[in-house]
Design an enzyme around this catalytic site. Structure first.
Site, PDB file in Angstrom:
ATOM      1  N   VAL A  44       3.331  -2.143   3.717  1.00  0.00           N
ATOM      2  CA  VAL A  44       2.896  -0.770   3.421  1.00  0.00           C
ATOM      3  C   VAL A  44       2.290  -0.625   2.033  1.00  0.00           C
ATOM      4  O   VAL A  44       2.640  -1.357   1.114  1.00  0.00           O
ATOM      5  CB  VAL A  44       4.080   0.207   3.561  1.00  0.00           C
ATOM      6  CG1 VAL A  44       4.399   0.407   5.026  1.00  0.00           C
ATOM      7  CG2 VAL A  44       5.299  -0.293   2.798  1.00  0.00           C
ATOM      8  N   LYS A  73       1.797 -12.650   6.377  1.00  0.00           N
ATOM      9  CA  LYS A  73       2.009 -11.670   5.300  1.00  0.00           C
ATOM     10  C   LYS A  73       1.376 -12.167   3.991  1.00  0.00           C
ATOM     11  O   LYS A  73       0.661 -11.438   3.302  1.00  0.00           O
ATOM     12  CB  LYS A  73       3.509 -11.448   5.097  1.00  0.00           C
ATOM     13  CG  LYS A  73       3.918 -10.900   3.756  1.00  0.00           C
ATOM     14  CD  LYS A  73       3.534  -9.442   3.584  1.00  0.00           C
ATOM     15  CE  LYS A  73       3.671  -8.992   2.152  1.00  0.00           C
ATOM     16  NZ  LYS A  73       3.493  -7.579   1.962  1.00  0.00           N
ATOM     17  N   CYS A 109       2.387  -7.652  -5.734  1.00  0.00           N
ATOM     18  CA  CYS A 109       2.044  -8.255  -4.429  1.00  0.00           C
ATOM     19  C   CYS A 109       0.871  -9.212  -4.559  1.00  0.00           C
ATOM     20  O   CYS A 109       1.031 -10.423  -4.468  1.00  0.00           O
ATOM     21  CB  CYS A 109       1.740  -7.170  -3.417  1.00  0.00           C
ATOM     22  SG  CYS A 109       3.071  -5.965  -3.296  1.00  0.00           S
TER      23      CYS A 109
HETATM   24  N1  SAJ Z   1      -7.974  -4.177  -6.814  1.00  0.00           N
HETATM   25  C1  SAJ Z   1      -9.229  -4.537  -7.287  1.00  0.00           C
HETATM   26  N2  SAJ Z   1     -10.304  -4.369  -6.458  1.00  0.00           N
HETATM   27  C2  SAJ Z   1     -10.181  -3.866  -5.202  1.00  0.00           C
HETATM   28  C3  SAJ Z   1      -8.910  -3.506  -4.731  1.00  0.00           C
HETATM   29  C4  SAJ Z   1      -7.806  -3.670  -5.561  1.00  0.00           C
HETATM   30  O1  SAJ Z   1      -9.393  -4.994  -8.424  1.00  0.00           O
HETATM   31  O2  SAJ Z   1     -11.209  -3.753  -4.511  1.00  0.00           O
HETATM   32  C5  SAJ Z   1      -6.780  -4.376  -7.667  1.00  0.00           C
HETATM   33  C6  SAJ Z   1      -5.995  -3.108  -7.956  1.00  0.00           C
HETATM   34  O3  SAJ Z   1      -6.542  -2.406  -9.050  1.00  0.00           O
HETATM   35  C7  SAJ Z   1      -4.625  -3.661  -8.243  1.00  0.00           C
HETATM   36  C8  SAJ Z   1      -4.525  -4.861  -7.300  1.00  0.00           C
HETATM   37  O4  SAJ Z   1      -5.858  -5.179  -6.958  1.00  0.00           O
HETATM   38  O5  SAJ Z   1      -4.522  -4.123  -9.581  1.00  0.00           O
HETATM   39  C9  SAJ Z   1      -3.685  -4.643  -6.060  1.00  0.00           C
HETATM   40  O6  SAJ Z   1      -3.936  -3.384  -5.473  1.00  0.00           O
HETATM   41  P1  SAJ Z   1      -3.974  -3.095  -3.893  1.00  0.00           P
HETATM   42  O7  SAJ Z   1      -4.210  -1.650  -3.719  1.00  0.00           O
HETATM   43  O8  SAJ Z   1      -4.930  -4.019  -3.238  1.00  0.00           O
HETATM   44  O9  SAJ Z   1      -2.574  -3.547  -3.341  1.00  0.00           O
HETATM   45  P2  SAJ Z   1      -1.008  -3.300  -3.637  1.00  0.00           P
HETATM   46  O10 SAJ Z   1      -0.535  -4.471  -4.438  1.00  0.00           O
HETATM   47  O11 SAJ Z   1      -0.715  -1.935  -4.150  1.00  0.00           O
HETATM   48  O12 SAJ Z   1      -0.424  -3.398  -2.131  1.00  0.00           O
HETATM   49  C10 SAJ Z   1      -0.706  -4.552  -1.322  1.00  0.00           C
HETATM   50  C11 SAJ Z   1      -1.164  -4.076   0.049  1.00  0.00           C
HETATM   51  N3  SAJ Z   1      -1.740  -5.205   0.786  1.00  0.00           N
HETATM   52  C12 SAJ Z   1      -2.915  -5.113   1.408  1.00  0.00           C
HETATM   53  O13 SAJ Z   1      -3.609  -4.115   1.399  1.00  0.00           O
HETATM   54  C13 SAJ Z   1      -3.355  -6.348   2.140  1.00  0.00           C
HETATM   55  C14 SAJ Z   1       0.013  -3.488   0.815  1.00  0.00           C
HETATM   56  O14 SAJ Z   1      -0.368  -3.174   2.152  1.00  0.00           O
HETATM   57  C15 SAJ Z   1       1.189  -4.481   0.838  1.00  0.00           C
HETATM   58  O15 SAJ Z   1       2.322  -3.927   1.489  1.00  0.00           O
HETATM   59  C16 SAJ Z   1       1.580  -4.759  -0.580  1.00  0.00           C
HETATM   60  O16 SAJ Z   1       0.448  -5.354  -1.244  1.00  0.00           O
HETATM   61  C17 SAJ Z   1       2.785  -5.701  -0.576  1.00  0.00           C
HETATM   62  O17 SAJ Z   1       3.911  -5.214  -0.778  1.00  0.00           O
HETATM   63  O18 SAJ Z   1       2.625  -6.898  -0.313  1.00  0.00           O
END
Ligand code: SAJ
Length: 424
Positions: free
Chosen positions: A152, A203, A257
């Site tokens: 999530v 995952k 994550c």
């Molecule tokens: N980010 C970028 N560019 C992007 C997208 C994100 O630089 O295009 C950066 C964000 O700023 C942040 C990091 O990546 O620093 C992670 O952000 P995120 O929104 O991609 O993810 P998390 O870590 O908040 O949540 C993720 C999610 N995984 C996926 O979307 C595949 C979530 O669904 C998982 O449950 C969670 O990891 C987890 O607990 O593993």
């Protein structure tokens, strides 16, 4: 299968408990933190998540949820404890091991044990199952043992817990089926049965996919600066292709994550995971790259005043774990020529080890504002908000500002070839 014992009442365990309790299960939540347990029993929660305070109050009032310091007998045990990372980038699965051991005295034949924590591949088969076997129960015959990774997104947890597809990997086929049926009672999305190691790897690959994709976007930023092209425009146009989806560049990848999970794969297959390691390297390099750009922009100033906007790992959250913005603040502080101020409307002073400024304090007399998180508050900022800057230059690493004012120069991370040193 009517009673569930959830071990670990954090970002995942708590909403999971609330959802099962709301669906009519008797839920006992277990946590090692006494204060948390006390507060939960009065209906108060300790984490920020949309809709959770209301749902939680309801299930406590209805007597469907109780918090406790010790586990009790149940039909289903769900383990949702953290898996941090050691300094050598290997997974620390101690909490998963401790949680498994803590339920042993209460475990009976026919129970289901489900691990939701993110774990390195083969942890269910090689670590969790042997603990149960040593205790005298057969993990393949007596217990339904499965891994069902949480998937999530913070901020949307209650929606995604119900709507997302769930992957349930059983140590045996029967275990997968039994554990999947537990989720089918509350999940509207598909619940897919597979093997434990497949669930573990899928995952990890979800987050690794995003990390590698973001690394590609970040590499494009560096290439674009050399070639003289706008990386955001390149991504926008490339993504017009129906099968292309390049993610967005930024100051680095943070959170617990994406910045962590890829290492769980590397740990188990170092020689084979070259692309994954390179992606981690590129994303970890971004705070240094951002600081280099700040140095270029301020090269002709004697003592540049730099205001950092946004300290969280991503926008509209209060979470500063593994945040590249904190790294950037620390790197800037290592250079004595900079006077650095930090402003974040979502972060409280006790969350960070350096002083926070108000918006007015941060902007006043600044030569440069650097945007490091795409909070909604920043997206809506107007030229007037920057009126007291000494030189009106903004470096937007998240491409999130909507400013259109000739008196302000905005450099976006995708558009760095046009940077000129700020003149006082
Ligand atoms: N980010 C970028 N560019 C992007 C997208 C994100 O630089 O295009 C950066 C964000 O700023 C942040 C990091 O990546 O620093 C992670 O952000 P995120 O929104 O991609 O993810 P998390 O870590 O908040 O949540 C993720 C999610 N995984 C996926 O979307 C595949 C979530 O669904 C998982 O449950 C969670 O990891 C987890 O607990 O593993």
């Amino acid at each position: 299968m009517k009673k569930i014992c959830v071990i670990g009442l954090g970002y995942i365990g708590l909403p999971t408990s609330a959802i099962f309790a709301n669906a009519g299960f008797e839920v006992v939540g277990v946590d090692v933190n006494e204060k948390v347990v006390q507060a939960l029993n009065t209906g108060e929660i300790h984490i920020e998540e949309n809709g959770l305070p209301e749902l939680f109050k309801k299930v406590v009032q209805e007597g469907k949820f109780r918090a406790s310091l010790v586990p009790e007998k149940a039909d289903v045990f769900i383990i949702a404890v953290p898996t941090p990372i050691h300094e050598d980038y290997t997974a620390n699965i101690d909490y998963v091991i401790d949680a498994t051991k803590s339920i042993l005295p209460y475990l009976e034949k026919g129970n289901a044990v489900i691990v939701e924590s993110t774990i390195p591949p083969r942890t269910m088969d090689d670590v969790v199952a042997p603990i149960i076997r040593e205790h005298g129960l057969d993990p393949e015959k007596d217990i339904y043992l499965a891994h069902c990774p949480e998937r999530v997104l913070p901020g949307r947890i209650l929606i995604e817990l119900i709507e997302n597809t769930r992957i349930v990997g059983g140590v045996t086929k029967e275990a997968a089926k039994k554990a999947a049926d537990v989720y089918r009672a509350v999940v509207k999305g598909e619940v897919i049965e597979t093997e434990a190691v497949t669930a573990e790897m899928s995952k990890l690959m979800e987050n690794t996919f995003r990390d590698v994709n973001i690394a590609l976007a970040n590499e494009l930023v560096k290439i674009s600066q050399r070639i003289g092209v706008d990386a955001h425009k390149v991504i926008e146009l490339a993504n017009k292709h129906p099968r292309v989806n390049i993610h967005l560049p930024g100051p680095g990848v943070g959170g617990h994550c994406l910045a962590v999970d890829p290492y769980f794969i590397v740990e188990k297959a170092k020689e084979e995971s070259l692309l994954i390691q390179t992606a981690r390297h590129i994303n970890n390099s971004m705070p240094y790259f951002v600081v280099e750009q700040i140095q270029r922009m301020t090269a002709e100033l004697v003592s540049p005043k730099v205001a950092i906007f946004g300290l969280t790992y991503k926008g509209n959250t209060d979470d500063v774990r593994e945040s590249p913005a904190i790294k950037i603040y620390e790197l800037l502080k290592q250079h004595s020529r900079f006077e650095v101020r930090a402003y974040d409307p979502h972060v409280k002073q006790e969350q960070v080890s350096f002083p926070l400024s108000t918006l007015e304090e941060a902007v006043d007399g600044a030569h440069l504002v650097v945007i490091l998180a795409d909070h909604n508050e920043f997206k809506d900022m107007k030229a007037e908000d920057f009126a007291t800057m000494k030189t009106k230059v903004i470096f937007d690493t998240k491409n999130c500002l909507h400013l259109d004012d000739e008196s302000i120069t905005v450099y976006k991370i995708g558009n760095l070839h046009s940077v000129k040193a700020i003149q006082e």
